[in-house]
Design a protein around this motif. Sequence first.
Motif, PDB file in Angstrom:
ATOM      1  N   GLU A 196       7.023  64.362  91.975  1.00 28.44           N
ATOM      2  CA  GLU A 196       6.142  63.427  91.024  1.00 28.44           C
ATOM      3  C   GLU A 196       6.239  63.412  90.080  1.00 28.44           C
ATOM      4  O   GLU A 196       6.166  62.554  89.681  1.00 28.44           O
ATOM      5  CB  GLU A 196       6.525  62.436  92.938  1.00 28.44           C
ATOM      6  CG  GLU A 196       7.078  62.740  94.271  1.00 28.44           C
ATOM      7  CD  GLU A 196       7.683  64.406  94.649  1.00 28.44           C
ATOM      8  OE1 GLU A 196       8.460  63.677  95.404  1.00 28.44           O
ATOM      9  OE2 GLU A 196       6.940  65.398  93.854  1.00 28.44           O
ATOM     10  N   VAL A 197       4.686  64.366  90.004  1.00 34.47           N
ATOM     11  CA  VAL A 197       4.202  63.609  89.297  1.00 34.47           C
ATOM     12  C   VAL A 197       4.432  63.899  87.924  1.00 34.47           C
ATOM     13  O   VAL A 197       4.330  63.277  86.791  1.00 34.47           O
ATOM     14  CB  VAL A 197       2.584  65.007  89.473  1.00 34.47           C
ATOM     15  CG1 VAL A 197       1.475  64.536  87.911  1.00 34.47           C
ATOM     16  CG2 VAL A 197       1.802  63.982  90.218  1.00 34.47           C
ATOM     17  N   VAL A 198       5.496  65.404  87.662  1.00 37.37           N
ATOM     18  CA  VAL A 198       6.053  65.796  86.129  1.00 37.37           C
ATOM     19  C   VAL A 198       6.367  64.696  86.272  1.00 37.37           C
ATOM     20  O   VAL A 198       6.228  63.961  84.837  1.00 37.37           O
ATOM     21  CB  VAL A 198       6.596  67.059  86.367  1.00 37.37           C
ATOM     22  CG1 VAL A 198       7.621  67.315  84.635  1.00 37.37           C
ATOM     23  CG2 VAL A 198       5.829  67.854  86.569  1.00 37.37           C
ATOM     24  N   GLY A 244      21.843  68.020  94.182  1.00 38.04           N
ATOM     25  CA  GLY A 244      20.488  66.943  93.086  1.00 38.04           C
ATOM     26  C   GLY A 244      22.157  65.499  93.712  1.00 38.04           C
ATOM     27  O   GLY A 244      21.776  65.363  95.065  1.00 38.04           O
ATOM     28  N   GLN A 245      21.918  64.948  92.668  1.00 33.65           N
ATOM     29  CA  GLN A 245      22.291  63.175  93.409  1.00 33.65           C
ATOM     30  C   GLN A 245      23.657  62.933  94.120  1.00 33.65           C
ATOM     31  O   GLN A 245      24.247  62.057  95.211  1.00 33.65           O
ATOM     32  CB  GLN A 245      22.727  61.992  92.035  1.00 33.65           C
ATOM     33  CG  GLN A 245      23.400  60.973  92.197  1.00 33.65           C
ATOM     34  CD  GLN A 245      22.872  59.717  91.193  1.00 33.65           C
ATOM     35  OE1 GLN A 245      22.581  60.154  90.251  1.00 33.65           O
ATOM     36  NE2 GLN A 245      23.532  58.811  91.352  1.00 33.65           N
ATOM     37  N   ARG A 246      24.664  63.855  93.910  1.00 39.68           N
ATOM     38  CA  ARG A 246      25.449  63.794  94.193  1.00 39.68           C
ATOM     39  C   ARG A 246      26.040  64.351  95.871  1.00 39.68           C
ATOM     40  O   ARG A 246      26.979  63.808  96.635  1.00 39.68           O
ATOM     41  CB  ARG A 246      26.947  64.402  93.912  1.00 39.68           C
ATOM     42  CG  ARG A 246      27.645  63.858  92.213  1.00 39.68           C
ATOM     43  CD  ARG A 246      28.285  64.639  91.221  1.00 39.68           C
ATOM     44  NE  ARG A 246      28.827  64.432  90.399  1.00 39.68           N
ATOM     45  CZ  ARG A 246      29.405  64.728  89.483  1.00 39.68           C
ATOM     46  NH1 ARG A 246      30.600  65.229  89.815  1.00 39.68           N
ATOM     47  NH2 ARG A 246      29.991  64.144  88.386  1.00 39.68           N
ATOM     48  N   SER A 247      25.030  65.419  95.931  1.00 39.17           N
ATOM     49  CA  SER A 247      25.044  65.922  97.652  1.00 39.17           C
ATOM     50  C   SER A 247      24.030  64.853  98.137  1.00 39.17           C
ATOM     51  O   SER A 247      24.178  64.857  99.370  1.00 39.17           O
ATOM     52  CB  SER A 247      24.934  67.308  97.125  1.00 39.17           C
ATOM     53  OG  SER A 247      23.434  67.345  96.651  1.00 39.17           O
ATOM     54  N   PHE A 289      15.970  67.858  93.819  1.00 42.93           N
ATOM     55  CA  PHE A 289      14.212  67.540  93.977  1.00 42.93           C
ATOM     56  C   PHE A 289      13.920  66.441  94.585  1.00 42.93           C
ATOM     57  O   PHE A 289      13.078  66.455  95.247  1.00 42.93           O
ATOM     58  CB  PHE A 289      13.711  68.021  92.323  1.00 42.93           C
ATOM     59  CG  PHE A 289      14.135  68.945  91.624  1.00 42.93           C
ATOM     60  CD1 PHE A 289      12.761  69.979  92.372  1.00 42.93           C
ATOM     61  CD2 PHE A 289      14.554  68.991  91.000  1.00 42.93           C
ATOM     62  CE1 PHE A 289      12.932  71.331  91.257  1.00 42.93           C
ATOM     63  CE2 PHE A 289      15.204  70.719  90.784  1.00 42.93           C
ATOM     64  CZ  PHE A 289      14.140  71.805  90.352  1.00 42.93           C
ATOM     65  N   TYR A 290      14.397  65.382  94.851  1.00 36.88           N
ATOM     66  CA  TYR A 290      14.880  63.895  95.475  1.00 36.88           C
ATOM     67  C   TYR A 290      15.537  64.158  96.797  1.00 36.88           C
ATOM     68  O   TYR A 290      17.010  64.402  96.662  1.00 36.88           O
ATOM     69  CB  TYR A 290      13.964  63.027  94.045  1.00 36.88           C
ATOM     70  CG  TYR A 290      13.295  63.193  93.065  1.00 36.88           C
ATOM     71  CD1 TYR A 290      11.740  62.501  94.042  1.00 36.88           C
ATOM     72  CD2 TYR A 290      13.692  63.580  92.417  1.00 36.88           C
ATOM     73  CE1 TYR A 290      11.405  62.889  93.027  1.00 36.88           C
ATOM     74  CE2 TYR A 290      12.166  63.682  91.639  1.00 36.88           C
ATOM     75  CZ  TYR A 290      11.257  63.426  91.433  1.00 36.88           C
ATOM     76  OH  TYR A 290      10.273  63.270  90.209  1.00 36.88           O
ATOM     77  N   LEU A 291      15.563  63.013  97.301  1.00 36.50           N
ATOM     78  CA  LEU A 291      15.993  61.936  98.302  1.00 36.50           C
ATOM     79  C   LEU A 291      16.597  61.543  97.214  1.00 36.50           C
ATOM     80  O   LEU A 291      15.824  60.458  97.256  1.00 36.50           O
ATOM     81  CB  LEU A 291      15.582  61.609  99.782  1.00 36.50           C
ATOM     82  CG  LEU A 291      16.390  61.000 100.478  1.00 36.50           C
ATOM     83  CD1 LEU A 291      17.590  62.058 100.820  1.00 36.50           C
ATOM     84  CD2 LEU A 291      15.605  60.234 102.019  1.00 36.50           C
ATOM     85  N   TRP A 292      18.111  61.213  97.303  1.00 40.12           N
ATOM     86  CA  TRP A 292      18.524  59.994  97.076  1.00 40.12           C
ATOM     87  C   TRP A 292      19.302  59.536  97.347  1.00 40.12           C
ATOM     88  O   TRP A 292      20.800  59.265  97.756  1.00 40.12           O
ATOM     89  CB  TRP A 292      19.401  60.820  96.211  1.00 40.12           C
ATOM     90  CG  TRP A 292      19.214  61.202  94.851  1.00 40.12           C
ATOM     91  CD1 TRP A 292      18.574  62.930  94.635  1.00 40.12           C
ATOM     92  CD2 TRP A 292      18.531  61.126  93.590  1.00 40.12           C
ATOM     93  NE1 TRP A 292      18.322  62.595  93.473  1.00 40.12           N
ATOM     94  CE2 TRP A 292      18.267  61.627  92.622  1.00 40.12           C
ATOM     95  CE3 TRP A 292      19.322  59.199  93.281  1.00 40.12           C
ATOM     96  CZ2 TRP A 292      18.114  61.335  91.046  1.00 40.12           C
ATOM     97  CZ3 TRP A 292      18.872  59.501  91.742  1.00 40.12           C
ATOM     98  CH2 TRP A 292      18.363  60.148  91.267  1.00 40.12           C
TER      99      TRP A 292
END
Length: 307
Positions: free
Chosen positions: A213-215, A275-278, A282-285
């Motif tokens: 998140e910071v990066v 990623g986004q599709r699943s 790195f994040y919850l989409w």
Amino acid sequence: MQSSDYAVLGAGLMGVGIATHFIRHGHEVLLYEPDPQRREEASAVASGILAELSDVGQFDRGERDAALARLRVTGDLNAVARARLLIEAIPERLELKHALYEQLEGLIADDAVIASNTSGLPPDALAASMTYPQRLLIAHFWHPPHLIPLVEIVPGRATDPRHLAAVQALLGGMALEAVLLERAAPGFVGNRLQFAVLREALHIVHTGIASAEVVDQVMRASLGRRYAMVGPLEAADMTGLPTVADIARHLFPELATGDEMMALVEQRLQRGDTGQRSGRGFYLWDDARRERIQRRRAHQLRFALKP
């Protein structure tokens, strides 16, 4: 070239996006796609792109029907026989591209140009079995074409310079930043820069310097804004090359050079977090994240892309 001389081969997201950019700038385009479902969906996808542009004041909504009328979709490869510029946007498999080029060379004029939208395959490998390799060049559009204006034009060793100049002029006349590389290299320019940054970003997270998140926040709030105005070499000049040299002497030895940071990616892949599709990487989409990014995208379209 006349407007009716353009064909796009492949109606995936990139192919439809490229074709839509042509029709919104007044050109007629023939979009070839062998898959019936994709052919059926192509006009709706193009209409959605034009609607998004209309919503942010980048396209006159009243021109939508006229623009869409300039898009013709076909499943018959013979229909592209008269095209003078064919932009190939099929899947990134060399054998598929070779097979398509062999068919095309039996149909199109000897001096018609084939521009591949490949993001990484080298032009000499693409042209290896062509009868007229001088006709082949790379025109690497970035996704999505209506938001990212860069097109990297990459020559092969046999490419006719006249074709490079003609394609660059054509795309430059459609509000695209069409840049001509001196020679081919893996990743061209954009992806080399992108993955150099990604490697260091992964390294920072992997070694515990900062969170993902910071990066991302640092990038958006600093370099993201700066690089929209000046490139890294312009920024170096503005900083002062003596200062750049001093910083580089102590910082370069500390930057990532290997690939051990890719463990962060491999761990997620093993869990099925692609990623986004699943829905997770790195994040919850979730819906909130998607909506936040859509708002940022609309802001970019509304303000950042104005000439």
